[in-house]
Design a protein around this motif. Structure first.
Motif, short mmCIF file in Angstrom:
data_model
loop_
_atom_site.label_atom_id
_atom_site.label_comp_id
_atom_site.label_asym_id
_atom_site.label_seq_id
_atom_site.Cartn_x
_atom_site.Cartn_y
_atom_site.Cartn_z
N UNK A 128 17.19 64.67 66.74
CA UNK A 128 18.11 64.83 65.62
C UNK A 128 18.27 66.29 65.27
N UNK A 129 19.13 66.59 64.32
CA UNK A 129 19.40 67.98 63.93
C UNK A 129 18.13 68.63 63.39
N UNK A 130 17.64 69.62 64.12
CA UNK A 130 16.45 70.36 63.69
C UNK A 130 15.14 69.62 63.87
N UNK A 131 15.18 68.39 64.41
CA UNK A 131 13.96 67.60 64.58
C UNK A 131 13.22 68.06 65.83
N UNK A 132 11.91 68.29 65.71
CA UNK A 132 11.13 68.67 66.88
C UNK A 132 10.98 67.47 67.81
N UNK A 133 11.24 67.66 69.10
CA UNK A 133 10.95 66.57 70.05
C UNK A 133 9.46 66.31 70.07
N UNK A 134 9.06 65.07 70.38
CA UNK A 134 7.63 64.77 70.47
C UNK A 134 7.19 64.97 71.91
N UNK A 135 6.50 66.10 72.16
CA UNK A 135 6.09 66.46 73.52
C UNK A 135 4.58 66.59 73.65
N UNK A 136 3.84 66.29 72.60
CA UNK A 136 2.39 66.50 72.64
C UNK A 136 1.71 65.65 73.70
N UNK A 137 2.34 64.57 74.15
CA UNK A 137 1.78 63.75 75.22
C UNK A 137 2.56 63.89 76.53
N UNK A 138 3.45 64.88 76.60
CA UNK A 138 4.08 65.19 77.89
C UNK A 138 3.02 65.86 78.76
N UNK A 139 2.72 65.33 79.94
CA UNK A 139 1.52 65.77 80.66
C UNK A 139 1.44 67.25 81.01
N UNK A 140 2.54 67.89 81.41
CA UNK A 140 2.43 69.26 81.94
C UNK A 140 2.82 70.29 80.89
N UNK A 141 2.41 71.54 81.16
CA UNK A 141 2.76 72.64 80.26
C UNK A 141 2.62 73.96 80.99
N UNK A 142 3.35 74.94 80.51
CA UNK A 142 3.11 76.32 80.91
C UNK A 142 1.96 76.86 80.06
N UNK A 143 1.37 78.01 80.43
CA UNK A 143 0.35 78.61 79.56
C UNK A 143 0.92 79.02 78.22
N UNK A 144 0.06 79.14 77.22
CA UNK A 144 0.48 79.59 75.90
C UNK A 144 0.54 78.47 74.88
N UNK A 145 1.16 78.77 73.73
CA UNK A 145 1.33 77.79 72.66
C UNK A 145 2.66 77.08 72.90
N UNK A 146 2.61 75.86 73.41
CA UNK A 146 3.82 75.17 73.86
C UNK A 146 4.09 73.86 73.13
N UNK A 147 3.10 73.35 72.38
CA UNK A 147 3.23 72.06 71.68
C UNK A 147 3.46 70.92 72.67
N UNK A 148 2.87 71.04 73.86
CA UNK A 148 2.97 69.98 74.86
C UNK A 148 1.82 70.19 75.86
N UNK A 149 1.65 69.23 76.77
CA UNK A 149 0.66 69.37 77.83
C UNK A 149 -0.61 68.59 77.53
N UNK A 150 -1.09 67.82 78.52
CA UNK A 150 -2.30 67.01 78.38
C UNK A 150 -3.34 67.48 79.39
N UNK A 151 -4.20 68.41 79.01
CA UNK A 151 -5.27 68.82 79.93
C UNK A 151 -6.23 67.67 80.20
N UNK A 152 -6.95 67.77 81.31
CA UNK A 152 -7.92 66.75 81.67
C UNK A 152 -9.05 66.61 80.66
N UNK A 153 -9.41 67.73 80.02
CA UNK A 153 -10.65 67.73 79.24
C UNK A 153 -10.47 68.42 77.90
#
Length: 912
Positions: free
Chosen positions: A884-909
């Motif tokens: 939606x307008x200005x709504x953050x997508x929910x990506x915290x359980x999207x498995x992959x990520x680049x390095x840094x603060x990305x608000x996504x990515x599921x590390x193994x541990x």
């Protein structure tokens, strides 16, 4: 690396090995493999079978020698040893490295010995090769590649059997990181030994290191030649429970949290031992053996930064992870800056007085906000590296704009966003379906006052779209976040602390026809001051300017409650502290050859180290949690109360947790065996995809090794691991009847799936959104410093005169906010060496079982399929809680990520 890998794979095919080694690699290899690798010794890149005609003929005859009476013949085999160099070395390390290169030529070298899986009938011990020296160490001393390959050669008899272990002796002066060893020349093909371990100098640790091949064995299937070594290695890892641990040790043992306080500093920094008592039960942590403090023999002495806390050597951060953590820590240099800055700060600029003060942290930086120039850093005793970062980032203490205000600066003020974050924010597991109205406390009324809530039907009736309260309950339309019983027992002590003011909150939400939530009432409770005191009040959505600010303050108090529960229970306790006993027991009771250890291994990476760092500076007396969160010095007592009253391992499966909270109902016809009470619950909807993928992978794995329940029951290492995890690691809750019993494959699958879920997806959902949502403190204040004023309160006049200033002054101070922001920024950061769910080190050789490696590739492919589903959901306009307008997508359980603060990515541990 690429060329040598191709040679090994080509040789595997020549030896008729399983084709899985050359099937398309379905997992992303770790980024580190992009680094150059030093060339091997002269003849390594030639097919080993052609290195000498005698070795070829001898090798081929080795299979038939056992069936004839011919005399065994000697043939040559070679070990390819991959050592990982440090990226950066100190002067002393470089000096010692060159000294080792000199002495390597005169016998002070690296020595390897092959151990067969078979017993020598003459010695009644395992067959052994000759000792072989690692070649060319001195020649390759200046190679700058991240990985360097060395070789060693052996002459072995044709009746040697299959190599199952290697011993390594390091006669150098310093440790080295041994990544893997591959043995070439046997008729059965290359034998792989994934090591991933620091090998200490013999002068520090005289014994030989033992490494096993990648072939998994249940304890009862261990080849005769490896049984003694299997038991010996476990004895080494357990230690004797005595003495102070050295940083180079590899000993795993248990202790209570008796190291959080610092009574030697001052009496006010003493803290009770957490764990080991009925009053303060808690999981156990890794034992360090440090001596008691001077003033309290039951409290372990403190070890403050930058001195490293003990964890077993192989649990320490690898270099790229350590570098990421160290650079981020420089932003948290506030810890060191504050004493020097406080003298320069006037009382007027310690609070946020205007929203522009908050914005200034991102556009100007902390020092400017404090009325100081950047050159104040030059007057403080800080390391040179700080100055370099200062120059490169135009202000060391300038923060990145958090995602919550990156699209819509005012979204956090809206009720729908406040409610959306309850199901798609950083703590989406506190909300429950309301089943009784008004809610009722379970606390003792003699101590905490009437159990009845102050909430009445008239408070919410006009918000229910024409429904009665009972109708809304029956149709699953009412939800609650209830922190009343959690906080009320501690409120009197919390509110007596300087700069802390809190309520015990309850928040009621109504589910709209669009599957979005709206808050309809907030109950704020204080401890009863007397029989007739008004200890409870209800705040409802605004109807005018004054009630608007009352409502904003009430929501902020709810967020502060939520931040404490999130950090101390859902995040720290459930995914960090409660995992540690299982990790310690796994290393102590299960051999590296055990298939279940191999399964769990990537999900234990770095957890002991991050937990040790937390004890050092996060959950300790006067640490970040005490300074920046509502409970203050009572934080770990509250965490212990959570463990005592709420934590249940059997309720930490995702399906059980959703059903317990009333957010789903059992439904065998549904894909996951349950049905969500409303579809657009992003955490649950995405989480169920990952939970099911983990469960399917684990079930395939368990059924492969345990086709019959009797194998599980009779697996002494597996049973010892689980028993020690509960009876020692969770001793304070070991008597509970709800612990699953490891007596069949379904229970084992559930236990292992739960542990992997907690370490990976559950932790990711709770951790990597901390800065994106909490980095803007008004959205999610970790503490509040003012209550909501009544008309009779002296503060009421200042509230009416300037409600915005009153609101901002109720938030954490500028320095509290900055310290908190620096820490959650660090915790929300992915390092470059992160391994995500579906990835692992040496993906094609971590197990010698071809079927299992192929099943892992399928699991990895499933992670990528899930990521595409999540991406699609985030583009689905019908799902208003994530699109939606200005709504953050929910990506915290999207498995992959680049390095840094990305608000996504599921590390193994659990690694941050």
């Amino acid at each position: 690396m690429a060329s040598s890998s191709r040679v090994l794979l080509r040789n595997s095919l020549k030896q008729n090995q399983s084709p899985f080694l050359v099937s398309p690699v379905l997992v992303r290899l770790r980024k580190a493999v992009k680094f150059p690798v030093a060339a091997l010794s002269e003849d390594l890149l030639r097919d080993p079978s052609s290195s000498s005609s005698s070795s070829s003929s001898s090798s081929s005859s080795s299979t038939s020698s056992s069936s004839t009476t011919s005399k065994p013949v000697k043939f040559r085999v070679r070990a390819v040893v991959t050592v990982r160099n440090k990226i950066k070395e100190g002067f002393k390390e470089t000096l010692v490295k060159h000294f080792d290169a000199l002495t390597d030529n005169i016998g002070q070298n690296i020595v390897l010995e092959l151990i067969s899986t078979e017993i020598d009938p003459k010695t009644k011990a395992a067959k052994k090769s000759n000792e072989a020296v690692l070649k060319d160490w001195s020649k390759k001393i200046n190679v700058k590649a991240e990985r360097v390959n060395y070789t060693a050669e052996y002459m072995v008899d044709s009746n040697f059997g299959e190599p199952g272990a290697i011993t390594v002796s390091n006669k150098h002066q310093q440790e080295f990181f041994l990544e893997c060893i591959t043995i070439e020349g046997f008729a059965t093909g290359p034998v792989h030994f994934p090591c991933n371990s620091w090998v200490q100098a013999r002068k520090d640790h005289p014994g030989k290191r033992i490494f096993f091949s990648n072939k998994p064995y249940l304890p009862g299937d261990t080849p005769a030649g490896l049984r003694f070594l299997r038991e010996k290695e476990l004895r080494n890892l357990r230690g004797d429970g005595k003495g102070v641990r050295n940083l180079s040790d590899r000993i795993y043992d248990f202790d209570t949290y008796n190291d959080l306080g610092n009574p030697d500093r001052a009496p006010e920094f003493a803290r009770p031992t957490i764990g080991g008592s009925e009053q303060y039960p808690y999981p156990r942590r890794c034992r360090t053996g440090r001596l008691p403090s001077d003033t309290d023999m039951f409290a372990e002495s403190r070890l403050e930064k930058p001195n490293p806390m003990y964890v077993p050597r192989d649990e320490r951060f690898e270099e790229s992870k350590q570098n990421t953590f160290s650079v981020k820590r420089l932003k948290a240099v506030l810890h060191n800056l504050i004493p020097g800055l406080k003298a320069s700060i006037s009382a007027d600029n310690q609070d946020f007085n205007d929203f522009s003060d908050v914005d200034g942290l991102y556009s100007k930086g902390l020092l400017i906000q404090l009325g100081l120039q950047d050159d104040v850093l030059k007057k403080l005793p800080l390391p040179n590296v700080v100055s370099k970062i200062q120059e490169s980032s135009q202000g060391l203490l300038k923060y990145d704009t958090p995602k919550i205000i990156s699209k819509d600066k005012f979204a956090w003020l809206r009720d729908d966003e406040f409610a959306r974050q309850a199901i798609a924010g950083v703590n989406p597991i506190g909300i429950e379906r309301l089943q009784v109205f008004p809610p009722v406390s379970k606390l003792d009324p003699q101590i905490y006052g009437p159990q009845e809530s102050a909430l009445k039907e008239e408070h919410i009736l006009n918000q229910l779209n024409g429904m009665t309260v009972q109708q809304a309950i029956d149709e699953n339309k009412l939800f609650i976040i209830d922190y009343h019983d959690v906080y009320l027992p501690f409120l009197e002590r919390i509110n007596a602390l300087d700069g802390r003011k809190a309520y015990a909150t309850r928040t009621i939400f109504f589910l709209t026809p669009l599957d979005t939530l709206k808050p309809v009432a907030i109950e704020l409770s204080l401890p009863p001051a007397g029989p007739s005191s008004r200890s409870k009040r209800v705040v409802t959505p605004a109807i005018d300017a004054t009630t608007n600010w009352m409502w904003q303050l009430a929501k902020a108090h709810v967020c502060a409650n939520d931040a404490g529960v999130h950090q101390l229970y859902n995040h720290w306790l459930r995914t960090h502290a409660c995992m540690e006993p299982f990790i310690l027991a796994a290393h102590r009771q299960m051999s590296a050859m055990h298939p279940i250890f191999k399964l769990l291994d990537p999900h234990m990476r770095y957890t002991l180290e991050i937990n040790a760092l937390a004890r050092q500076s996060l959950i300790n007396a006067d640490g970040i949690i005490e300074n920046c969160f509502t409970p203050g010095r009572y934080a770990m007592e509250i965490s212990s109360a959570f463990y005592k009253n709420y934590w249940r391992f059997d309720m930490d499966t995702l399906p059980a947790d959703l059903i317990r909270r009333g957010m789903a109902e059992p439904d065998p016809s549904q894909p996951h065996g349950l049905k969500l009470v409303f579809e657009d619950y992003p955490y649950a909807a995405d989480g169920l995809l990952i939970w099911s993928a983990i469960e399917n992978w684990v079930r395939t794995y368990v059924n492969h090794y345990y086709p019959h329940s009797s194998l599980i029951i009779n697996d002494k290492e597996l049973q010892a691991w689980y028993s020690e995890s509960i009876n020692v690691g969770h001793a304070d809750r070991s008597h509970e009847s709800w612990w699953p019993t490891l007596n069949n494959s379904e229970n084992l699958v559930t236990v292992l799936t739960t542990l992997i879920w907690l370490a990976s997806a559950q932790h990711a959902a709770l951790n990597f959104g901390q800065y994106p949502y909490g980095g803007y403190v008004p959205n999610r204040p970790p503490l509040m410093r003012r209550l909501i004023p009544d008309e009779s309160d002296p503060e009421y006049a200042s509230f009416i005169a300037d409600p915005q200033k009153y609101f901002l002054n109720a938030l954490p101070s500028l320095l509290q906010a900055s310290k908190y922001m620096a820490v959650v920024d660090t915790l929300s950061t992915h390092s470059p060496d992160e391994e995500y769910l579906g990835e692992r080190q040496q993906p094609s050789i971590w197990s010698g079982d071809a079927e299992i490696v192929e099943a892992f590739y399928e699991f990895s492919a499933e992670m990528r399929r899930i990521e595409k589903v999540i991406d699609g959901r985030n583009r689905d306009k019908k799902l208003r809680n994530r699109c939606g307008a200005g709504v953050l997508p929910y990506e915290l359980l999207a498995p992959s990520s680049e390095p840094g603060v990305t608000c996504r990515g599921v590390p193994n541990s659990v690694s941050t």
